[in-house]
Design an enzyme around this catalytic site. Structure first.
Site, PDB file in Angstrom:
ATOM      1  N   VAL A 141      15.138 -20.948  69.191  1.00 57.58           N
ATOM      2  CA  VAL A 141      14.989 -21.109  70.775  1.00 57.58           C
ATOM      3  C   VAL A 141      13.976 -20.529  71.229  1.00 57.58           C
ATOM      4  O   VAL A 141      13.923 -19.399  71.339  1.00 57.58           O
ATOM      5  CB  VAL A 141      16.485 -21.039  71.346  1.00 57.58           C
ATOM      6  N   GLY A 165      12.829 -15.332  73.075  1.00 52.78           N
ATOM      7  CA  GLY A 165      13.274 -16.343  72.065  1.00 52.78           C
ATOM      8  C   GLY A 165      14.232 -15.461  70.851  1.00 52.78           C
ATOM      9  O   GLY A 165      14.748 -14.616  71.143  1.00 52.78           O
ATOM     10  N   LYS A 166      14.765 -16.423  70.258  1.00 50.00           N
ATOM     11  CA  LYS A 166      15.805 -16.058  69.058  1.00 50.00           C
ATOM     12  C   LYS A 166      15.846 -17.424  67.950  1.00 50.00           C
ATOM     13  O   LYS A 166      15.743 -18.371  68.386  1.00 50.00           O
ATOM     14  CB  LYS A 166      17.204 -15.918  69.769  1.00 50.00           C
ATOM     15  N   GLY A 167      16.127 -16.984  66.831  1.00 48.03           N
ATOM     16  CA  GLY A 167      16.237 -17.956  65.744  1.00 48.03           C
ATOM     17  C   GLY A 167      17.250 -17.652  64.863  1.00 48.03           C
ATOM     18  O   GLY A 167      17.986 -16.287  64.838  1.00 48.03           O
TER      19      GLY A 167
END
Ligand code: NAD
Length: 420
Positions: A64, A109-111
Site C-alpha cells: 500500500v 507505505g507498507k507491505g
C-alpha cells in the site's frame, strides 16, 4: 477508483481517532480530510512459490502506497500469518504521519505477505521475497517507494529484495530498500537507531521536566532491538534502570539493574528467563512499578483503561507502536503523565533509514558518529517543534504530533495542487 478509506479499516480505530482530533483542531476542510483518508494505491497479488519438497503453494502479497505528497512512499514489509490488506493500509497511513512529523521527504507505505516465516526455510523465504519484489518492480524504486524490514523480515530479506530489483533494472540499485546489511549499502547506526531515538527524546523531556538523568528511575518493557538499546543508552547516561522485561516476565531491582550483565545474560540464554539480577514479576506488574520514565517497547495496547490508574511513571516514551489505548491516554492526561507518542518516540529507525537512502544515492557513506549526530539533530528539532505546538495549544504531545504531521502533508498537497 479507490473505494477504501481508512475509516473502513477496523484494525486502525485508534490512529483514526488521533487523526480526527488533530484534523479538527487544524480546521481541516472536508476535501482535504477525504484526500488524507484515502490510500493513493493498494496492490494485491499472488505469490506462487516452490516449497523445498518441490510442491507449489500460493501466498498473497500486498503493498500500500498511502501518500506521495512529500516524496516516495516509505515503510516496512511484514511477513506474518495475520497480514491483511486492512492491516497493511492502516500501517501505511501511520507511516505517512511518522515520516512527516520528523520532516522526512517521504510519504507513507507498507507491505506484507500472509505467511509464517517461522515455518519457512531460508530458501523458501528467498523465493517468496524474490517473487514479491518482482511483482512490484514497476512501482517501487528510490524515487517511488522504498520498503524496509518490519515484523518477520530481516536485513537478509532486504538484500534479496534489492538484488531482485537490481537484476530487473540491469544495474545495482541499493536505494530501493533500507535496513540492508552494511556490506551492500546499509547504514552504520541503523540497528541501534530506534532505541537511541527513544532515549534521546526521553533525555530531552527529562531536562524540560527538571529531572537530571542521574536522578531518573527508568523501566523498559521489552528487551529486543528497541528495548535493550534504549536500556543501554539510559544506563550510559547514569539513569537508574530499575525494571526490564521480555516475554519471560519482568525483573525489578530498585537498587539498579546491571544492563551490560542483563544483555550478556539475554544473549547467552536467548531470553531473560532465569535472570537473577532483579525480583521476578509479571509484565503487568512491571508497568505499575513506580518510576520516572516508562518505555513500553514490546507490544501494542499494553497501557489500557484497566491499568492506567496504577501506572506511576512521570514520563512515558512509546518505543513500541500503539502501546497506549485512547482511553488510557485520557487517564494519563488527567493525571498529568507526559506521553511522548510512538510516531515521534520511535521515529529514530525511520530517520536512519532515510539517512541510508541518502547515502545510497550519494554513493558516499558516513561514519557512525555522523549518523548519530544527524539523528539527534533531526529528531530533537522536530520533537521541540511538537512540544512548542503542544504548549501553545495546551494539548497533549500526541495530538500536537499529529497536527504537525498533518499540517506538513496538507501544505505539500496544497502547494503542488490537486491534478483533478
Ligand atoms: P523485538 O522482536 O526485537 O523485541 C521484542 C521484545 O518484546 C522481546 O524482548 C520480547 O521478548 C518482548 N515481548 C514479546 N512479547 C512480550 C510480552 N507479551 N510481554 C513483554 N514483552 C514481550 O522487537 P523490536 O524491534 O524491539 O520492536 C519492539 C516494538 O517496537 C514493536 O512494537 C515494533 O513495532 C516497534 N518498533 C520497532 C522499530 C525497530 O526499528 N526495531 C521501529 C519502530 C517501532
Amino acid at each position: 477508483m479507490t473505494t477504501t478509506t481508512v475509516r473502513d479499516v477496523s484494525v486502525f480505530g485508534d490512529a483514526m481517532a488521533y487523526f480526527d482530533e488533530a484534523a479538527s483542531l487544524l480546521d481541516l476542510e472536508p476535501a482535504m480530510r477525504a484526500i488524507l483518508t484515502h490510500p493513493s494505491r493498494q496492490i494485491i497479488f499472488s505469490i506462487p512459490f516452490q516449497r523445498d519438497n518441490g510442491s507449489l503453494e500460493v501466498y498473497t502479497g500486498y503493498r500500500v502506497q498511502y501518500n506521495f505528497a512529500r516524496g516516495p512512499a516509505k515503510g516496512g514489509i511484514r511477513y506474518h500469518p495475520g497480514v491483511t490488506l486492512d492491516e497493511v493500509t492502516a500501517l501505511a497511513f501511520w507511516m505517512t504521519w511518522k515520516c512527516a512529523v520528523v520532516d522526512l521527504p517521504f510519504g507513507g507505505g507498507k507491505g506484507g505477505v500472509t505467511c509464517d516465516p517461522g515455518e519457512l526455510s531460508q530458501g523458501e523465504l528467498e523465493r517468496i521475497t524474490r517473487r514479491y519484489a518482482a511483482e512490484l518492480v514497476e512501482v517501487v524504486g528510490p524515487d517511488k517507494d522504498v520498503p524496509a524490514p518490519d515484523v518477520g523480515t530481516t536485513p537478509q530479506i532486504m538484500a534479496w529484495f534489492m538484488d531482485t530489483y537490481s537484476m530487473h533494472m540491469r544495474t545495482t540499485v541499493p536505494g530501493v530498500v533500507t535496513g540492508k546489511p552494511v556490506e551492500i549499502g546499509g547504514s552504520l547506526g541503523r540497528v541501534e537507531a530506534t532505541g537511541r531515538g527513544v532515549s534521546l527524546v526521553a533525555f530531552e523531556e527529562l531536562q524540560h521536566l527538571g529531572i537530571a538523568p542521574a536522578a531518573a528511575r527508568v523501566v523498559v518493557q521489552g528487551f529486543g532491538n528497541v528495548g535493550s538499546v534504549a536500556a543501554k543508552m539510559f544506563a550510559s547516561r547514569g539513569c537508574k534502570m530499575i525494571g526490564i522485561s521480555d516475554i519471560s516476565g519482568g525483573y525489578v531491582n530498585r537498587n539498579g539493574i546491571d544492563i551490560a550483565g542483563a544483555t550478556a545474560y539475554a544473549q547467552e540464554h536467548h531470553s531473560l528467563e532465569g535472570y537473577r539480577g532483579g525480583e521476578h514479576v509479571s509484565n503487568e506488574k512491571l508497568l505499575e512499578t513506580e518510576c520516572d520514565v516508562l518505555v513500553p517497547a514490546a507490544l501494542e495496547k499494553v497501557l489500557t483503561a484497566e491499568n492506567a490508574e496504577r501506572v506511576h511513571a512521570r514520563l512515558i516514551v512509546e518505543g513500541a507502536n500503539g502501546p497506549t489505548t485512547p482511553e488510557a491516554d485520557h487517564i494519563f492526561q488527567r493525571k498529568g503523565t507526559v506521553v511522548v507518542p510512538d510516531i515521534i518516540g520511535n521515529a529514530g529507525g525511520v530517520i536512519v533509514s532515510y539517512f541510508e537512502w541518502v547515502q545510497d544515492r550519494q554513493g558516499y557513506f558516513w561514519k557512525e558518529s555522523e549518523v548519530n549526530e544527524r539523528l539527534e539533530e533531526l529528531l530533537l528539532t522536530n520533537f521541540r517543534k511538537v512540544r512548542e505546538v503542544a504548549h501553545q495549544r495546551q494539548i497533549p504531545y500526541r495530538t500536537a504530533a499529529y497536527m504537525v504531521a498533518i499540517d506538513r502533508v496538507t501544505r505539500s498537497i496544497k502547494t503542488r495542487g490537486v491534478y483533478a
